[in-house]
Design a protein around this motif. Structure first.
Motif, PDB file in Angstrom:
ATOM      1  N   HIS A   4       0.854  -1.190   0.000  1.00 38.87           N
ATOM      2  CA  HIS A   4       0.000   0.000   0.000  1.00 38.87           C
ATOM      3  C   HIS A   4       0.891   1.243   0.000  1.00 38.87           C
ATOM      4  O   HIS A   4       2.008   1.222   0.531  1.00 38.87           O
ATOM      5  CB  HIS A   4      -0.884   0.065   1.240  1.00 38.87           C
ATOM      6  CG  HIS A   4      -1.955  -0.955   1.318  1.00 38.87           C
ATOM      7  ND1 HIS A   4      -3.103  -0.880   0.558  1.00 38.87           N
ATOM      8  CD2 HIS A   4      -2.078  -2.077   2.081  1.00 38.87           C
ATOM      9  CE1 HIS A   4      -3.882  -1.912   0.852  1.00 38.87           C
ATOM     10  NE2 HIS A   4      -3.288  -2.652   1.773  1.00 38.87           N
ATOM     11  N   ILE A   5       0.359   2.331  -0.562  1.00 37.86           N
ATOM     12  CA  ILE A   5       0.946   3.663  -0.384  1.00 37.86           C
ATOM     13  C   ILE A   5      -0.189   4.666  -0.212  1.00 37.86           C
ATOM     14  O   ILE A   5      -1.321   4.423  -0.639  1.00 37.86           O
ATOM     15  CB  ILE A   5       1.829   4.113  -1.573  1.00 37.86           C
ATOM     16  CG1 ILE A   5       0.968   4.310  -2.838  1.00 37.86           C
ATOM     17  CG2 ILE A   5       2.984   3.142  -1.832  1.00 37.86           C
ATOM     18  CD1 ILE A   5       1.611   5.169  -3.914  1.00 37.86           C
TER      19      ILE A   5
ATOM     20  N   ILE B  23       4.286   0.312   2.444  1.00 35.56           N
ATOM     21  CA  ILE B  23       4.342  -0.783   3.414  1.00 35.56           C
ATOM     22  C   ILE B  23       3.715  -2.003   2.767  1.00 35.56           C
ATOM     23  O   ILE B  23       2.902  -1.876   1.834  1.00 35.56           O
ATOM     24  CB  ILE B  23       3.592  -0.402   4.712  1.00 35.56           C
ATOM     25  CG1 ILE B  23       3.976  -1.322   5.873  1.00 35.56           C
ATOM     26  CG2 ILE B  23       2.077  -0.404   4.492  1.00 35.56           C
ATOM     27  CD1 ILE B  23       3.461  -0.845   7.231  1.00 35.56           C
ATOM     28  N   ALA B  24       4.100  -3.180   3.226  1.00 35.89           N
ATOM     29  CA  ALA B  24       3.440  -4.420   2.821  1.00 35.89           C
ATOM     30  C   ALA B  24       2.906  -5.101   4.068  1.00 35.89           C
ATOM     31  O   ALA B  24       3.505  -5.017   5.150  1.00 35.89           O
ATOM     32  CB  ALA B  24       4.410  -5.338   2.091  1.00 35.89           C
ATOM     33  N   HIS B  25       1.754  -5.764   3.929  1.00 31.98           N
ATOM     34  CA  HIS B  25       1.212  -6.504   5.075  1.00 31.98           C
ATOM     35  C   HIS B  25       0.414  -7.700   4.591  1.00 31.98           C
ATOM     36  O   HIS B  25       0.038  -7.800   3.416  1.00 31.98           O
ATOM     37  CB  HIS B  25       0.361  -5.591   5.971  1.00 31.98           C
ATOM     38  CG  HIS B  25      -1.001  -5.269   5.438  1.00 31.98           C
ATOM     39  ND1 HIS B  25      -2.149  -5.354   6.195  1.00 31.98           N
ATOM     40  CD2 HIS B  25      -1.416  -4.858   4.216  1.00 31.98           C
ATOM     41  CE1 HIS B  25      -3.195  -4.992   5.492  1.00 31.98           C
ATOM     42  NE2 HIS B  25      -2.786  -4.683   4.282  1.00 31.98           N
ATOM     43  N   SER B  26       0.167  -8.610   5.508  1.00 29.58           N
ATOM     44  CA  SER B  26      -0.666  -9.778   5.228  1.00 29.58           C
ATOM     45  C   SER B  26      -1.748  -9.864   6.293  1.00 29.58           C
ATOM     46  O   SER B  26      -1.638  -9.277   7.376  1.00 29.58           O
ATOM     47  CB  SER B  26       0.160 -11.061   5.241  1.00 29.58           C
ATOM     48  OG  SER B  26       0.705 -11.294   6.540  1.00 29.58           O
TER      49      SER B  26
ATOM     50  N   PRO C 153       5.721   4.902   7.357  1.00 23.17           N
ATOM     51  CA  PRO C 153       4.680   3.927   7.682  1.00 23.17           C
ATOM     52  C   PRO C 153       4.583   3.715   9.197  1.00 23.17           C
ATOM     53  O   PRO C 153       5.577   3.827   9.924  1.00 23.17           O
ATOM     54  CB  PRO C 153       5.147   2.654   6.982  1.00 23.17           C
ATOM     55  CG  PRO C 153       6.094   3.112   5.923  1.00 23.17           C
ATOM     56  CD  PRO C 153       6.758   4.336   6.469  1.00 23.17           C
ATOM     57  N   SER C 154       3.383   3.381   9.661  1.00 23.18           N
ATOM     58  CA  SER C 154       3.178   3.120  11.081  1.00 23.18           C
ATOM     59  C   SER C 154       2.002   2.183  11.261  1.00 23.18           C
ATOM     60  O   SER C 154       1.177   2.011  10.364  1.00 23.18           O
ATOM     61  CB  SER C 154       2.935   4.427  11.846  1.00 23.18           C
ATOM     62  OG  SER C 154       1.744   5.056  11.407  1.00 23.18           O
TER      63      SER C 154
ATOM     64  N   GLY D 164      10.915  -5.079  -5.729  1.00 27.44           N
ATOM     65  CA  GLY D 164      11.196  -5.487  -4.369  1.00 27.44           C
ATOM     66  C   GLY D 164      11.642  -4.365  -3.453  1.00 27.44           C
ATOM     67  O   GLY D 164      12.219  -4.615  -2.388  1.00 27.44           O
ATOM     68  N   ARG D 165      11.349  -3.130  -3.837  1.00 24.50           N
ATOM     69  CA  ARG D 165      11.762  -1.999  -2.998  1.00 24.50           C
ATOM     70  C   ARG D 165      10.795  -1.734  -1.836  1.00 24.50           C
ATOM     71  O   ARG D 165      11.120  -0.980  -0.921  1.00 24.50           O
ATOM     72  CB  ARG D 165      11.928  -0.736  -3.854  1.00 24.50           C
ATOM     73  CG  ARG D 165      13.136  -0.798  -4.781  1.00 24.50           C
ATOM     74  CD  ARG D 165      13.404   0.541  -5.458  1.00 24.50           C
ATOM     75  NE  ARG D 165      12.415   0.851  -6.473  1.00 24.50           N
ATOM     76  CZ  ARG D 165      12.544   0.542  -7.774  1.00 24.50           C
ATOM     77  NH1 ARG D 165      13.621  -0.115  -8.194  1.00 24.50           N
ATOM     78  NH2 ARG D 165      11.608   0.875  -8.643  1.00 24.50           N
ATOM     79  N   ILE D 166       9.599  -2.321  -1.886  1.00 22.67           N
ATOM     80  CA  ILE D 166       8.709  -2.326  -0.728  1.00 22.67           C
ATOM     81  C   ILE D 166       8.890  -3.691  -0.081  1.00 22.67           C
ATOM     82  O   ILE D 166       8.507  -4.716  -0.643  1.00 22.67           O
ATOM     83  CB  ILE D 166       7.236  -2.105  -1.125  1.00 22.67           C
ATOM     84  CG1 ILE D 166       7.068  -0.783  -1.874  1.00 22.67           C
ATOM     85  CG2 ILE D 166       6.336  -2.122   0.107  1.00 22.67           C
ATOM     86  CD1 ILE D 166       5.662  -0.537  -2.398  1.00 22.67           C
ATOM     87  N   ILE D 167       9.519  -3.704   1.078  1.00 22.25           N
ATOM     88  CA  ILE D 167       9.924  -4.986   1.647  1.00 22.25           C
ATOM     89  C   ILE D 167       8.728  -5.753   2.189  1.00 22.25           C
ATOM     90  O   ILE D 167       7.713  -5.168   2.592  1.00 22.25           O
ATOM     91  CB  ILE D 167      10.999  -4.812   2.730  1.00 22.25           C
ATOM     92  CG1 ILE D 167      10.422  -4.072   3.954  1.00 22.25           C
ATOM     93  CG2 ILE D 167      12.202  -4.086   2.182  1.00 22.25           C
ATOM     94  CD1 ILE D 167      11.369  -4.064   5.134  1.00 22.25           C
TER      95      ILE D 167
END
Length: 306
Positions: A60-61, A100-103, A135-136, A272-275
């Motif tokens: 997401h951004i 950020i990336a999340h699951s 990000p937070s 792969g720049r958003i880890i």
């Protein structure tokens, strides 16, 4: 009094996880700063089938994701190393900012505690000055979210300010988000002082100006009008809105005030720049192909993830 009634449409968070999508809608892209709204469930299934619901790591951004559960539980993991279980009545507020990336995993049999999983997720667009913030992530437990009751009415403030209530949930622009439960015959209004306001009927039936509305409908109200909602049966509503932020572009999971920033986010995810979340990095959702319209046109591809 009503500008628009939006009927939820079917969509999918993952191959086994169907949802009702409310926003964005072709005639109404945003409501205040809210640019996305999904209602998932109630989901009834055997515990051994839970993995079919998993939403793999994705990026997401330019937004904050807001997860709120009616039933069950979900495990959140993100690029910051956060691992957090969210339970009914709590708020998971993740600000993506610069990326950020999340699951979201459904890996514990307690996910189906009470018999069903049911959740709402909204995205809140960020003001231009905050779109590239760091990000937070914060989980707000139920004791930090004020509750108001009176005969026939129960209400929890999820975020923002409304009816004299406020809480510690950090927002970036003026908004309100409320979980309201009405008993049959109860009457309720909307918070004042916001130019854009709506009521999503999650359960039950409500009447407004002689017309009745049911589950899966978002009622968008005319600015300056103070409607009265009357519960014709036990009803659950989500009230939301706030100050508009101006035009935003949305493509897949990316939101920005600038088209070119969407293109950069696509390239960043592919490169792969958003880890990935360090504790959930063995698989991920690849960037989808949008074959129907130019990238960054402001419309998401067929599947947008939470």
């Amino acid at each position: 009094m009503l500008d628009l009634v939006i009927d939820a449409r079917p969509a999918a968070l993952s191959p086994g996880f169907a949802v009702r999508r409310i926003l964005p809608y072709r005639l109404r892209r945003m409501l205040g700063p809210f640019i996305f709204m999904d209602h998932a469930g109630p989901v009834h299934m055997a515990p051994e089938q839970l993995s079919a619901l998993d939403v793999l790591p994705h990026p997401h951004i330019g937004l904050s994701t807001v997860s709120y559960l009616f039933g069950g539980q979900v495990t959140h993991r993100d690029s910051l190393g956060v691992q957090q279980i969210i339970r009914p009545g709590e708020v998971n507020w993740m600000t993506a900012g610069s990326g950020i990336a999340h699951s979201e995993r459904f890996e514990d049999p307690a996910t189906l505690a009470g018999g069903a999983l049911e959740m709402l997720q909204t995205w809140v667009a960020l003001p231009e000055a905050d779109e590239e913030c760091a990000p937070s992530f914060t989980n707000y437990q139920t004791h930090k979210l004020p509750v108001f009751t009176e005969p026939g009415v129960w209400m929890r403030l999820i975020a923002g300010n409304a009816f004299g209530l406020h809480n510690e949930v950090r927002t970036h622009s003026p908004l309100f988000y409320l979980h309201v439960v009405l008993q049959p015959g109860a009457r309720f209004g909307l918070p004042q002082g916001y130019p854009e306001r709506g009521a999503y009927v999650a359960k039950g039936l409500v009447e407004v100006s002689g017309h009745t509305y049911g589950p899966g409908q978002l009622l968008v109200f005319t600015p300056g009008i103070d409607p009265v909602l009357v519960a014709r049966e036990a009803s659950t509503l989500m009230l939301l809105g706030g100050e508009p932020l101006g035009e935003r572009f949305i493509w897949w999971n990316f939101v920005s005030s600038k088209r070119e920033r969407i293109e950069q986010a696509k390239a960043d995810w592919q490169a792969g720049r958003i880890i990935l979340p360090p504790n959930d990095n063995k698989e991920f959702v690849p960037l989808p192909q949008d074959k129907t319209r130019p990238a960054g046109s402001g419309s998401p591809p067929p599947q947008a993830l939470s």
